[in-house]
Scaffold this active site. Structure first.
Site, PDB file in Angstrom:
ATOM      1  N   LYS A  86       0.915   4.804   8.406  1.00  0.00           N
ATOM      2  CA  LYS A  86       1.430   5.237   7.102  1.00  0.00           C
ATOM      3  C   LYS A  86       0.313   5.337   6.075  1.00  0.00           C
ATOM      4  O   LYS A  86       0.169   6.340   5.373  1.00  0.00           O
ATOM      5  CB  LYS A  86       2.514   4.263   6.638  1.00  0.00           C
ATOM      6  N   THR A 115       0.870  -1.173   0.000  1.00  0.00           N
ATOM      7  CA  THR A 115       0.000   0.000   0.000  1.00  0.00           C
ATOM      8  C   THR A 115       0.904   1.219   0.000  1.00  0.00           C
ATOM      9  O   THR A 115       1.692   1.421   0.919  1.00  0.00           O
ATOM     10  CB  THR A 115      -0.920   0.014   1.230  1.00  0.00           C
ATOM     11  N   LYS A 122      -7.289   0.997  -2.644  1.00  0.00           N
ATOM     12  CA  LYS A 122      -6.863   0.489  -1.341  1.00  0.00           C
ATOM     13  C   LYS A 122      -6.947   1.569  -0.266  1.00  0.00           C
ATOM     14  O   LYS A 122      -7.339   1.288   0.879  1.00  0.00           O
ATOM     15  CB  LYS A 122      -5.433  -0.062  -1.436  1.00  0.00           C
TER      16      LYS A 122
END
Length: 316
Positions: A257, A115, A189
């Site tokens: 993150k 990701t 995502k």
């Protein structure tokens, strides 16, 4: 094997264990299981991991250990990345000395399953095209359990024909859906992470409420699991939280993150998503307590601390 050696461009050949060599960069919690499915299906596999010991399980099953992403790519027709942060994606793919694109032969495919930043995905796709290769961004959802059981949701961005060609490999890991051009897989995502973030906040808040109300939290979870409050997050993490199992299927530091990338995207879009911002702050509080290496279910710890309570003790 290069096109000059075979007379057939790699990109024209169907993908199969007999014709396709695969490499994998990043053999952590997720990558080890995902790469293992390719190895079990009969693909010749070369692996690289920054900490070589984490690749030992795959090497013991027949994989070859490479000394760099570039070396891994040189031995492969398709190379997958499953690393931690966008900076890791950039170095493992684009570094001119050690990166995968430096070793990938013309016609080769690079698939980033980390990701990461959508703009970086587009940059990698452009760099791959300049080398007569192709790059696909294909981040996944489903956690460590989905990786082990090959039931991951895979969000694929890039050239539609390239994504379709990768189907024999993707199906060994889960279900791939084509989302659009370069970066679209990453954006899909990120939307997934936004939905999960607020779902996790609601789940842990409900659990803490049930606890303080004197309910049997295990019975409460069972009761709500088949109703409108049921969710994959409940199925994956409810029992783990009750058992104080905070082992990472997906690291808190990686989720922070992801949510940070989401917030940056939202700022660029002029988009206000307060639930996302709240979840991000709660997860950042876990980092402040040194809990970045725990799994995302550790969110329960943040809500417990806010309320000076703990699910494994009787409520006062």
């Amino acid at each position: 094997m290069s096109s000059s050696a075979t007379g057939v461009n790699v990109s024209d050949r169907p993908i199969s264990p007999d014709t396709t060599r695969v490499a994998w960069v990043g053999t952590g919690v997720m990558g080890q299981s995902m790469a293992g499915h390719l190895l079990a299906a009969g693909y010749a596999l070369t692996v690289y991991n920054r900490t070589a010991s984490k690749a030992e399980g795959l090497v013991s099953r027949g994989a070859t250990l490479a000394e760099s992403p570039r070396a891994a790519a040189a031995a492969a027709d398709v190379i997958f990345l499953m690393v931690g942060f966008p900076s890791d994606v950039r170095s493992t793919s684009l570094d001119p000395s050690t990166g995968a694109l430096a070793g990938l032969a013309p016609g080769g495919l690079l698939v980033d399953m980390t990701t990461s930043d959508p703009t970086l995905a587009a940059e990698i796709a452009e760099a791959a095209a300049a080398k007569s290769c192709a790059a696909v961004d294909a981040p996944v959802s489903g956690g460590d359990r989905g990786a082990r059981s090959a039931t991951l949701s895979i969000f694929a961005g890039g050239d539609a024909a390239v994504v379709a060609r990768l189907a024999p490999l993707f199906k060994l890991m889960g279900n791939a859906l084509y989302m659009g051009g370069p970066g679209a897989g990453q954006r899909a995502k990120l939307g997934n992470q936004i939905a999960i973030a607020s779902t996790m906040v609601g789940l842990v808040e409900g659990m803490v409420y049930a606890h303080k109300a004197g309910l049997d939290v295990a019975k409460w979870l069972e009761a709500i699991s088949t109703g409108a409050a049921g969710s994959k997050s409940l199925d994956l993490y409810g029992k783990r939280m009750l058992e104080r199992d905070m082992a990472a299927g997906f690291y808190v530091r990686h989720f922070v993150k992801d949510l940070g990338i989401c917030l940056s995207e939202c700022q660029a879009m002029g988009l206000a998503l307060p639930g996302l911002a709240l979840a991000h702050q709660l997860y950042v509080s876990l980092l402040a307590h040194g809990e970045g290496g725990l799994g995302t279910q550790a969110l329960i710890l943040a809500i417990e601390r806010l309320n000076n309570t703990c699910l494994d003790k009787k409520p006062e």
